[in-house]
Design a protein around this motif. Structure first.
Motif, PDB file in Angstrom:
ATOM      1  N   ASP A 115       0.826  -1.203   0.000  1.00  0.00           N
ATOM      2  CA  ASP A 115       0.000   0.000   0.000  1.00  0.00           C
ATOM      3  C   ASP A 115       0.863   1.257   0.000  1.00  0.00           C
ATOM      4  O   ASP A 115       0.607   2.198  -0.751  1.00  0.00           O
ATOM      5  CB  ASP A 115      -0.919  -0.020   1.222  1.00  0.00           C
ATOM      6  N   MET A 116       1.925   1.268   0.829  1.00  0.00           N
ATOM      7  CA  MET A 116       2.807   2.434   0.911  1.00  0.00           C
ATOM      8  C   MET A 116       3.464   2.739  -0.434  1.00  0.00           C
ATOM      9  O   MET A 116       3.613   3.910  -0.810  1.00  0.00           O
ATOM     10  CB  MET A 116       3.897   2.208   1.971  1.00  0.00           C
ATOM     11  N   THR A 117       3.850   1.693  -1.161  1.00  0.00           N
ATOM     12  CA  THR A 117       4.577   1.872  -2.420  1.00  0.00           C
ATOM     13  C   THR A 117       3.667   1.767  -3.648  1.00  0.00           C
ATOM     14  O   THR A 117       4.169   1.719  -4.776  1.00  0.00           O
ATOM     15  CB  THR A 117       5.706   0.830  -2.526  1.00  0.00           C
ATOM     16  N   HIS A 118       2.372   1.723  -3.435  1.00  0.00           N
ATOM     17  CA  HIS A 118       1.386   1.677  -4.524  1.00  0.00           C
ATOM     18  C   HIS A 118       1.594   0.465  -5.442  1.00  0.00           C
ATOM     19  O   HIS A 118       1.472   0.563  -6.658  1.00  0.00           O
ATOM     20  CB  HIS A 118       1.441   2.967  -5.347  1.00  0.00           C
ATOM     21  N   LEU A 119       1.903  -0.664  -4.829  1.00  0.00           N
ATOM     22  CA  LEU A 119       2.183  -1.879  -5.601  1.00  0.00           C
ATOM     23  C   LEU A 119       1.106  -2.955  -5.421  1.00  0.00           C
ATOM     24  O   LEU A 119       1.241  -4.046  -5.982  1.00  0.00           O
ATOM     25  CB  LEU A 119       3.540  -2.461  -5.187  1.00  0.00           C
ATOM     26  N   THR A 120       0.056  -2.661  -4.689  1.00  0.00           N
ATOM     27  CA  THR A 120      -0.962  -3.681  -4.425  1.00  0.00           C
ATOM     28  C   THR A 120      -1.496  -4.328  -5.708  1.00  0.00           C
ATOM     29  O   THR A 120      -1.630  -5.563  -5.763  1.00  0.00           O
ATOM     30  CB  THR A 120      -2.116  -3.085  -3.604  1.00  0.00           C
ATOM     31  N   ALA A 139      12.076  -3.104  -4.744  1.00  0.00           N
ATOM     32  CA  ALA A 139      13.363  -3.193  -4.036  1.00  0.00           C
ATOM     33  C   ALA A 139      13.332  -2.369  -2.755  1.00  0.00           C
ATOM     34  O   ALA A 139      13.853  -2.794  -1.707  1.00  0.00           O
ATOM     35  CB  ALA A 139      14.486  -2.714  -4.956  1.00  0.00           C
ATOM     36  N   LEU A 140      12.717  -1.202  -2.799  1.00  0.00           N
ATOM     37  CA  LEU A 140      12.627  -0.357  -1.607  1.00  0.00           C
ATOM     38  C   LEU A 140      11.735  -1.012  -0.557  1.00  0.00           C
ATOM     39  O   LEU A 140      12.073  -1.038   0.634  1.00  0.00           O
ATOM     40  CB  LEU A 140      12.094   1.016  -1.998  1.00  0.00           C
ATOM     41  N   ALA A 141      10.587  -1.558  -0.995  1.00  0.00           N
ATOM     42  CA  ALA A 141       9.681  -2.225  -0.054  1.00  0.00           C
ATOM     43  C   ALA A 141      10.356  -3.420   0.591  1.00  0.00           C
ATOM     44  O   ALA A 141      10.203  -3.670   1.795  1.00  0.00           O
ATOM     45  CB  ALA A 141       8.406  -2.649  -0.782  1.00  0.00           C
ATOM     46  N   ARG A 142      11.123  -4.181  -0.190  1.00  0.00           N
ATOM     47  CA  ARG A 142      11.820  -5.352   0.361  1.00  0.00           C
ATOM     48  C   ARG A 142      12.849  -4.931   1.413  1.00  0.00           C
ATOM     49  O   ARG A 142      13.008  -5.584   2.448  1.00  0.00           O
ATOM     50  CB  ARG A 142      12.504  -6.138  -0.757  1.00  0.00           C
ATOM     51  N   LEU A 164      11.066   8.922 -16.182  1.00  0.00           N
ATOM     52  CA  LEU A 164      10.655   8.084 -15.067  1.00  0.00           C
ATOM     53  C   LEU A 164      11.313   8.543 -13.768  1.00  0.00           C
ATOM     54  O   LEU A 164      10.694   8.529 -12.699  1.00  0.00           O
ATOM     55  CB  LEU A 164      10.997   6.626 -15.352  1.00  0.00           C
ATOM     56  N   ARG A 165      12.574   8.981 -13.838  1.00  0.00           N
ATOM     57  CA  ARG A 165      13.240   9.500 -12.642  1.00  0.00           C
ATOM     58  C   ARG A 165      12.488  10.699 -12.085  1.00  0.00           C
ATOM     59  O   ARG A 165      12.289  10.811 -10.883  1.00  0.00           O
ATOM     60  CB  ARG A 165      14.683   9.909 -12.952  1.00  0.00           C
ATOM     61  N   GLN A 166      12.083  11.592 -12.978  1.00  0.00           N
ATOM     62  CA  GLN A 166      11.363  12.780 -12.536  1.00  0.00           C
ATOM     63  C   GLN A 166      10.028  12.414 -11.903  1.00  0.00           C
ATOM     64  O   GLN A 166       9.606  13.019 -10.918  1.00  0.00           O
ATOM     65  CB  GLN A 166      11.155  13.726 -13.724  1.00  0.00           C
ATOM     66  N   GLU A 167       9.349  11.399 -12.452  1.00  0.00           N
ATOM     67  CA  GLU A 167       8.059  10.981 -11.918  1.00  0.00           C
ATOM     68  C   GLU A 167       8.203  10.350 -10.536  1.00  0.00           C
ATOM     69  O   GLU A 167       7.356  10.532  -9.656  1.00  0.00           O
ATOM     70  CB  GLU A 167       7.391   9.989 -12.875  1.00  0.00           C
ATOM     71  N   LEU A 168       9.287   9.589 -10.333  1.00  0.00           N
ATOM     72  CA  LEU A 168       9.445   8.840  -9.092  1.00  0.00           C
ATOM     73  C   LEU A 168      10.149   9.624  -7.985  1.00  0.00           C
ATOM     74  O   LEU A 168      10.130   9.207  -6.831  1.00  0.00           O
ATOM     75  CB  LEU A 168      10.218   7.545  -9.359  1.00  0.00           C
ATOM     76  N   LEU A 169      10.751  10.732  -8.342  1.00  0.00           N
ATOM     77  CA  LEU A 169      11.571  11.454  -7.373  1.00  0.00           C
ATOM     78  C   LEU A 169      10.747  11.895  -6.158  1.00  0.00           C
ATOM     79  O   LEU A 169      11.138  11.646  -5.005  1.00  0.00           O
ATOM     80  CB  LEU A 169      12.228  12.653  -8.050  1.00  0.00           C
ATOM     81  N   LEU A 170       9.633  12.540  -6.397  1.00  0.00           N
ATOM     82  CA  LEU A 170       8.806  12.996  -5.275  1.00  0.00           C
ATOM     83  C   LEU A 170       8.179  11.818  -4.545  1.00  0.00           C
ATOM     84  O   LEU A 170       7.974  11.871  -3.320  1.00  0.00           O
ATOM     85  CB  LEU A 170       7.725  13.951  -5.779  1.00  0.00           C
ATOM     86  N   GLU A 171       7.873  10.748  -5.280  1.00  0.00           N
ATOM     87  CA  GLU A 171       7.328   9.549  -4.641  1.00  0.00           C
ATOM     88  C   GLU A 171       8.339   8.932  -3.689  1.00  0.00           C
ATOM     89  O   GLU A 171       8.003   8.544  -2.559  1.00  0.00           O
ATOM     90  CB  GLU A 171       6.933   8.546  -5.728  1.00  0.00           C
ATOM     91  N   LEU A 172       9.603   8.851  -4.129  1.00  0.00           N
ATOM     92  CA  LEU A 172      10.656   8.325  -3.271  1.00  0.00           C
ATOM     93  C   LEU A 172      10.851   9.218  -2.056  1.00  0.00           C
ATOM     94  O   LEU A 172      11.001   8.728  -0.925  1.00  0.00           O
ATOM     95  CB  LEU A 172      11.958   8.200  -4.059  1.00  0.00           C
ATOM     96  N   ARG A 173      10.825  10.511  -2.271  1.00  0.00           N
ATOM     97  CA  ARG A 173      10.948  11.458  -1.144  1.00  0.00           C
ATOM     98  C   ARG A 173       9.850  11.210  -0.112  1.00  0.00           C
ATOM     99  O   ARG A 173      10.115  11.172   1.098  1.00  0.00           O
ATOM    100  CB  ARG A 173      10.878  12.884  -1.673  1.00  0.00           C
TER     101      ARG A 173
END
Length: 338
Positions: A115-120, A139-142, A164-173
């Motif tokens: 749920d946290m990583t939007h992978l459900t 990988a981060l969730a693991r 993709l980096r730009q899209e994920l940057l704020l998500e990773l933050r």
């Protein structure tokens, strides 16, 4: 708090020597050129390599003599190192089952991380069925699953394309802001470091050159090498500073110190369209001055007036190799206006 005290590691032609601290719940970005020791430092903290000297502490526990397993460090590798034959759920659950968690706790913890990583929606897929960004999140969730005491990420977005980096940057933050452990992120991209981290440490040849909050580091670079590495262009050598009436030491002339429309004349040498901004290279006082901002309708050959707020000029320390100061303009032969 994670503390590295006098940590040293040497190889032929290279030596790392670092002391630093990362508070709980804070993210520290290690920034620097290739070969500066960023990944080596991560491996030392994880216990994958042994230091030649120094200590690694987490609160009141010394980690230095402990095995990697005993340190409880979560590590996200650049290539993610996912198990290709396991599903997303099974990849995340792998470490928990190895640690003998009960199946009920495994199910609860994995569901929380999905749920946290939007992978459900992807829980039953295998890595080869995922996008690069989805694999990064697995990988981060693991790494987060067993509730590590320290989190390490080695170029977490490095394998992704720019969009993709730009899209994920704020998500990773956002994900890292939810963790309550000291986190170290290695990157070569200053924009990633500034967005992700509370503190940024700049390494050069195995030595900590400067550390601070992103804005502090960018706005007050310690020396010309730091300024150049961070992308600043308008640097004055000690001699150039003296000629302009400043103390005889290197100085940075930041963008906010420069105002167009008043002051001395400057000639536009080059105009570079960069999408959201336009860069101008100007001949001013026999030097090349670089400005970047909104479109002003200026082209090579145009004359514009430059005003300088000298109170905003940043004094820097001397160093053996100052990098490239402003280059003198010997002859101005600008291109014609299109």
């Amino acid at each position: 708090m994670l503390r590295l005290v006098g940590l040293r590691k040497s190889y032929p032609g290279f030596a790392l020597s670092v002391s630093l601290e990362v508070p709980a719940g804070q993210t520290l970005a290690l920034l620097g050129p290739s070969g500066s020791g960023k990944s080596t430092l991560l491996r030392l903290v994880a216990g994958l390599e042994a230091p030649d000297a120094g200590e690694i502490w987490l609160d009141q526990t010394e980690l230095t003599p402990l095995t990697p397993e005993a340190r409880r460090v979560g590590f996200v590798f650049q290539d993610y190192a996912l198990f290709p034959h396991l599903t997303v759920f099974e990849n995340i659950a792998f470490g928990l089952r190895e640690a003998r968690w009960s199946e009920a706790r495994v199910q609860e913890r994995v569901a929380e991380l999905l749920d946290m990583t939007h992978l459900t929606p992807h829980a039953r897929k295998r890595p080869d069925q995922l996008s690069g960004g989805e694999r990064q999140r697995v990988a981060l969730a693991r790494a987060l699953a067993p509730r590590p005491r320290v989190l390490l990420l080695d170029e977490p977005l490095g394998a992704l394309d720019l969009k993709l980096r730009q899209e994920l940057l704020l998500e990773l933050r956002a994900i890292l802001r939810q963790t309550v452990v000291p986190t170290i992120v290695v990157t070569h991209d200053q924009s990633e470091a500034f967005v992700i981290a509370h503190q940024v440490t700049l390494l050069r040849d195995g030595t900590l050159v400067q550390q601070g909050a992103p804005e502090q580091l960018f706005n007050r670079p310690k020396n010309p090498w730091v300024a150049t590495f961070l992308g600043h262009r308008n640097l004055l050598s000690a001699e150039q500073s003296r000629q302009m009436g400043l103390p005889a030491r290197p100085h940075l002339l930041p963008q906010e110190a420069i105002a167009l429309g008043q002051g001395e004349e400057a000639q536009v040498l080059e105009r570079i369209f960069k999408g959201f901004t336009v860069a101008l290279e100007l001949a001013w006082r026999g030097q090349k001055l670089y400005l970047e901002g909104q479109e002003l309708g200026l082209y090579p050959g145009d004359i514009v007036r430059i005003g300088i707020d000298w109170s905003k000029v940043v004094a820097m320390e001397e160093e053996d190799n100052e990098g490239e100061p402003w280059q003198p303009v010997d002859a101005v032969t600008p291109n014609a206006r299109p």
